[in-house]
Design a protein around this motif. Sequence first.
Motif, PDB file in Angstrom:
ATOM      1  N   SER A 254       0.831  -1.202   0.000  1.00 29.23           N
ATOM      2  CA  SER A 254       0.000   0.000   0.000  1.00 29.23           C
ATOM      3  C   SER A 254       0.867   1.255   0.000  1.00 29.23           C
ATOM      4  O   SER A 254       1.918   1.308   0.644  1.00 29.23           O
ATOM      5  N   PHE A 255       0.425   2.289  -0.738  1.00 30.26           N
ATOM      6  CA  PHE A 255       1.159   3.552  -0.755  1.00 30.26           C
ATOM      7  C   PHE A 255       1.019   4.298   0.567  1.00 30.26           C
ATOM      8  O   PHE A 255       1.799   5.199   0.851  1.00 30.26           O
ATOM      9  N   SER A 256       0.067   3.940   1.393  1.00 27.89           N
ATOM     10  CA  SER A 256      -0.079   4.625   2.682  1.00 27.89           C
ATOM     11  C   SER A 256       1.040   4.260   3.654  1.00 27.89           C
ATOM     12  O   SER A 256       1.202   4.911   4.673  1.00 27.89           O
ATOM     13  N   THR A 257       1.817   3.214   3.351  1.00 24.04           N
ATOM     14  CA  THR A 257       2.994   2.923   4.177  1.00 24.04           C
ATOM     15  C   THR A 257       4.173   3.803   3.788  1.00 24.04           C
ATOM     16  O   THR A 257       5.151   3.880   4.520  1.00 24.04           O
ATOM     17  N   ILE A 258       4.087   4.456   2.616  1.00 24.22           N
ATOM     18  CA  ILE A 258       5.172   5.318   2.147  1.00 24.22           C
ATOM     19  C   ILE A 258       4.821   6.785   2.337  1.00 24.22           C
ATOM     20  O   ILE A 258       5.635   7.577   2.788  1.00 24.22           O
ATOM     21  N   PHE A 259       3.592   7.178   1.977  1.00 22.43           N
ATOM     22  CA  PHE A 259       3.156   8.565   2.042  1.00 22.43           C
ATOM     23  C   PHE A 259       1.980   8.689   2.991  1.00 22.43           C
ATOM     24  O   PHE A 259       1.161   7.775   3.086  1.00 22.43           O
ATOM     25  N   ASP A 260       1.912   9.814   3.680  1.00 21.55           N
ATOM     26  CA  ASP A 260       0.744  10.132   4.501  1.00 21.55           C
ATOM     27  C   ASP A 260       0.498  11.629   4.422  1.00 21.55           C
ATOM     28  O   ASP A 260       1.121  12.337   3.634  1.00 21.55           O
ATOM     29  N   GLU A 261      -0.410  12.134   5.267  1.00 21.52           N
ATOM     30  CA  GLU A 261      -0.746  13.557   5.203  1.00 21.52           C
ATOM     31  C   GLU A 261       0.390  14.464   5.665  1.00 21.52           C
ATOM     32  O   GLU A 261       0.382  15.663   5.416  1.00 21.52           O
ATOM     33  N   ASN A 262       1.399  13.905   6.335  1.00 19.49           N
ATOM     34  CA  ASN A 262       2.519  14.711   6.826  1.00 19.49           C
ATOM     35  C   ASN A 262       3.755  14.612   5.937  1.00 19.49           C
ATOM     36  O   ASN A 262       4.801  15.155   6.278  1.00 19.49           O
ATOM     37  N   SER A 263       3.673  13.903   4.812  1.00 17.82           N
ATOM     38  CA  SER A 263       4.820  13.758   3.916  1.00 17.82           C
ATOM     39  C   SER A 263       5.137  15.095   3.259  1.00 17.82           C
ATOM     40  O   SER A 263       4.244  15.849   2.889  1.00 17.82           O
ATOM     41  N   ARG A 264       6.431  15.364   3.103  1.00 17.73           N
ATOM     42  CA  ARG A 264       6.868  16.616   2.473  1.00 17.73           C
ATOM     43  C   ARG A 264       7.856  16.290   1.377  1.00 17.73           C
ATOM     44  O   ARG A 264       8.849  15.605   1.603  1.00 17.73           O
ATOM     45  N   GLU A 265       7.595  16.791   0.193  1.00 19.99           N
ATOM     46  CA  GLU A 265       8.519  16.638  -0.919  1.00 19.99           C
ATOM     47  C   GLU A 265       9.692  17.587  -0.720  1.00 19.99           C
ATOM     48  O   GLU A 265       9.545  18.674  -0.162  1.00 19.99           O
ATOM     49  N   ARG A 266      10.849  17.195  -1.204  1.00 17.52           N
ATOM     50  CA  ARG A 266      12.036  18.046  -1.094  1.00 17.52           C
ATOM     51  C   ARG A 266      11.924  19.188  -2.084  1.00 17.52           C
ATOM     52  O   ARG A 266      11.612  18.974  -3.251  1.00 17.52           O
ATOM     53  N   ILE A 267      12.185  20.384  -1.606  1.00 17.27           N
ATOM     54  CA  ILE A 267      12.142  21.568  -2.454  1.00 17.27           C
ATOM     55  C   ILE A 267      13.564  21.908  -2.857  1.00 17.27           C
ATOM     56  O   ILE A 267      14.450  22.061  -2.000  1.00 17.27           O
ATOM     57  N   VAL A 268      13.807  22.017  -4.177  1.00 22.77           N
ATOM     58  CA  VAL A 268      15.136  22.343  -4.673  1.00 22.77           C
ATOM     59  C   VAL A 268      15.180  23.841  -4.920  1.00 22.77           C
ATOM     60  O   VAL A 268      14.343  24.403  -5.615  1.00 22.77           O
ATOM     61  N   PHE A 269      16.184  24.497  -4.314  1.00 24.25           N
ATOM     62  CA  PHE A 269      16.348  25.932  -4.454  1.00 24.25           C
ATOM     63  C   PHE A 269      17.412  26.227  -5.494  1.00 24.25           C
ATOM     64  O   PHE A 269      18.331  25.436  -5.699  1.00 24.25           O
ATOM     65  N   SER A 270      17.294  27.374  -6.102  1.00 21.81           N
ATOM     66  CA  SER A 270      18.327  27.804  -7.043  1.00 21.81           C
ATOM     67  C   SER A 270      19.566  28.216  -6.259  1.00 21.81           C
ATOM     68  O   SER A 270      19.548  28.365  -5.048  1.00 21.81           O
ATOM     69  N   SER A 271      20.679  28.415  -6.983  1.00 19.46           N
ATOM     70  CA  SER A 271      21.929  28.765  -6.293  1.00 19.46           C
ATOM     71  C   SER A 271      21.832  30.125  -5.610  1.00 19.46           C
ATOM     72  O   SER A 271      22.464  30.362  -4.586  1.00 19.46           O
ATOM     73  N   ALA A 272      21.031  31.026  -6.153  1.00 18.35           N
ATOM     74  CA  ALA A 272      20.862  32.337  -5.515  1.00 18.35           C
ATOM     75  C   ALA A 272      20.098  32.194  -4.208  1.00 18.35           C
ATOM     76  O   ALA A 272      20.357  32.899  -3.239  1.00 18.35           O
ATOM     77  N   MET A 273      19.166  31.258  -4.163  1.00 18.51           N
ATOM     78  CA  MET A 273      18.381  31.044  -2.936  1.00 18.51           C
ATOM     79  C   MET A 273      19.224  30.389  -1.845  1.00 18.51           C
ATOM     80  O   MET A 273      18.993  30.598  -0.672  1.00 18.51           O
ATOM     81  N   LYS A 274      20.218  29.583  -2.225  1.00 22.94           N
ATOM     82  CA  LYS A 274      21.029  28.894  -1.217  1.00 22.94           C
ATOM     83  C   LYS A 274      21.828  29.880  -0.386  1.00 22.94           C
ATOM     84  O   LYS A 274      22.106  29.636   0.773  1.00 22.94           O
ATOM     85  N   GLU A 275      22.233  30.992  -0.972  1.00 23.41           N
ATOM     86  CA  GLU A 275      22.966  31.990  -0.210  1.00 23.41           C
ATOM     87  C   GLU A 275      22.074  32.611   0.858  1.00 23.41           C
ATOM     88  O   GLU A 275      22.522  32.941   1.941  1.00 23.41           O
ATOM     89  N   GLU A 276      20.788  32.740   0.538  1.00 21.14           N
ATOM     90  CA  GLU A 276      19.869  33.323   1.508  1.00 21.14           C
ATOM     91  C   GLU A 276      19.396  32.295   2.531  1.00 21.14           C
ATOM     92  O   GLU A 276      19.094  32.629   3.659  1.00 21.14           O
ATOM     93  N   ARG A 277      19.306  31.023   2.144  1.00 18.57           N
ATOM     94  CA  ARG A 277      18.823  29.969   3.029  1.00 18.57           C
ATOM     95  C   ARG A 277      19.912  28.923   3.212  1.00 18.57           C
ATOM     96  O   ARG A 277      20.000  27.981   2.425  1.00 18.57           O
ATOM     97  N   PRO A 278      20.733  29.011   4.238  1.00 18.24           N
ATOM     98  CA  PRO A 278      21.810  28.038   4.416  1.00 18.24           C
ATOM     99  C   PRO A 278      21.302  26.676   4.891  1.00 18.24           C
ATOM    100  O   PRO A 278      21.956  25.677   4.695  1.00 18.24           O
ATOM    101  N   ILE A 279      20.130  26.623   5.508  1.00 20.41           N
ATOM    102  CA  ILE A 279      19.588  25.375   6.026  1.00 20.41           C
ATOM    103  C   ILE A 279      18.379  24.992   5.188  1.00 20.41           C
ATOM    104  O   ILE A 279      17.454  25.779   5.014  1.00 20.41           O
ATOM    105  N   GLU A 280      18.404  23.762   4.669  1.00 19.22           N
ATOM    106  CA  GLU A 280      17.273  23.301   3.872  1.00 19.22           C
ATOM    107  C   GLU A 280      16.090  23.014   4.776  1.00 19.22           C
ATOM    108  O   GLU A 280      16.258  22.562   5.914  1.00 19.22           O
ATOM    109  N   PRO A 281      14.881  23.238   4.279  1.00 22.15           N
ATOM    110  CA  PRO A 281      13.713  22.914   5.098  1.00 22.15           C
ATOM    111  C   PRO A 281      13.572  21.409   5.277  1.00 22.15           C
ATOM    112  O   PRO A 281      14.098  20.621   4.503  1.00 22.15           O
ATOM    113  N   ILE A 282      12.863  21.002   6.317  1.00 24.37           N
ATOM    114  CA  ILE A 282      12.671  19.586   6.615  1.00 24.37           C
ATOM    115  C   ILE A 282      11.845  18.951   5.511  1.00 24.37           C
ATOM    116  O   ILE A 282      10.819  19.483   5.087  1.00 24.37           O
ATOM    117  N   SER A 283      12.305  17.778   5.053  1.00 21.11           N
ATOM    118  CA  SER A 283      11.560  17.048   4.026  1.00 21.11           C
ATOM    119  C   SER A 283      11.870  15.568   4.169  1.00 21.11           C
ATOM    120  O   SER A 283      12.807  15.180   4.866  1.00 21.11           O
TER     121      SER A 283
END
Length: 176
Positions: free
Chosen positions: A132-161
Motif C-alpha cells: 500500500s502507498f499509505s505505508t510510504i506517504f501520509d498527510e505529513n509527507s513533504r517533498e524536497r524543495i530544490v532551491f536555485s543557487s541564488a536562494m542557497k545563499e539566503e537559506r543556508p539550512i534546507e527545510p525539513i523534508s
Amino acid sequence: MDEVRKTRDWSPPASPSLVMRSPRQTVSRLRSRQARRDWEPSSRSPSFAARDHGPKPSEVYGFVGSITTVIATVVYLVWAYTPEPCLRSLGITYYPSKYWALAVPSFVIVAVALSMVIYIGLNFLATPPPTSFSTIFDENSRERIVFSSAMKEERPIEPISDVSVVQTNNLMFGDT
C-alpha cells in the motif's frame, strides 16, 4: 510641547529587574547568584505553600501498596505450601481448596499470554499491507524543495523534508 520634554527627560527605571540585559550578563548574574535550597532559611518569610507538610499521598499509597503486596504474597505461599493438617492444628479451618493455588496463577499466565497475542493480532489487522502507498506517504509527507543557487545563499539550512524512495533505493542498491 510639555509631553516632548517629558520624553526627552526620560531615564531608565532604577529597578535592576526592569532594565534590559544581554544574555551574557544574565548568565553571569545567574552563575554569581548563590544557590538557595528549600531547607535553608531565607531572608524572606516562607510562604504557607513552601513549607513542608509531610509526605505526599502518592508516596504513602506506594509504601502501603508495597507492604500489602508482600504480606499477601507471604500469606498466599503459606496457604499454598502448608499441609492441611498443620493449618487445622493452628485453628485455621476455613480456607480455599488447594486446587486454586495452581489454578489462579495458571489462569493469570494464560490470560496475559493470550492478551499479548490478541494485541499483536489487532495491530497487524490495523496496519495496511506492505504494497500500500499509505505505508510510504501520509498527510505529513513533504517533498524536497530544490532551491536555485541564488536562494542557497539566503537559506543556508534546507527545510525539513522526507527522503524519496527512489533516492533511498539509489543509495542502498546503486543505480540499476
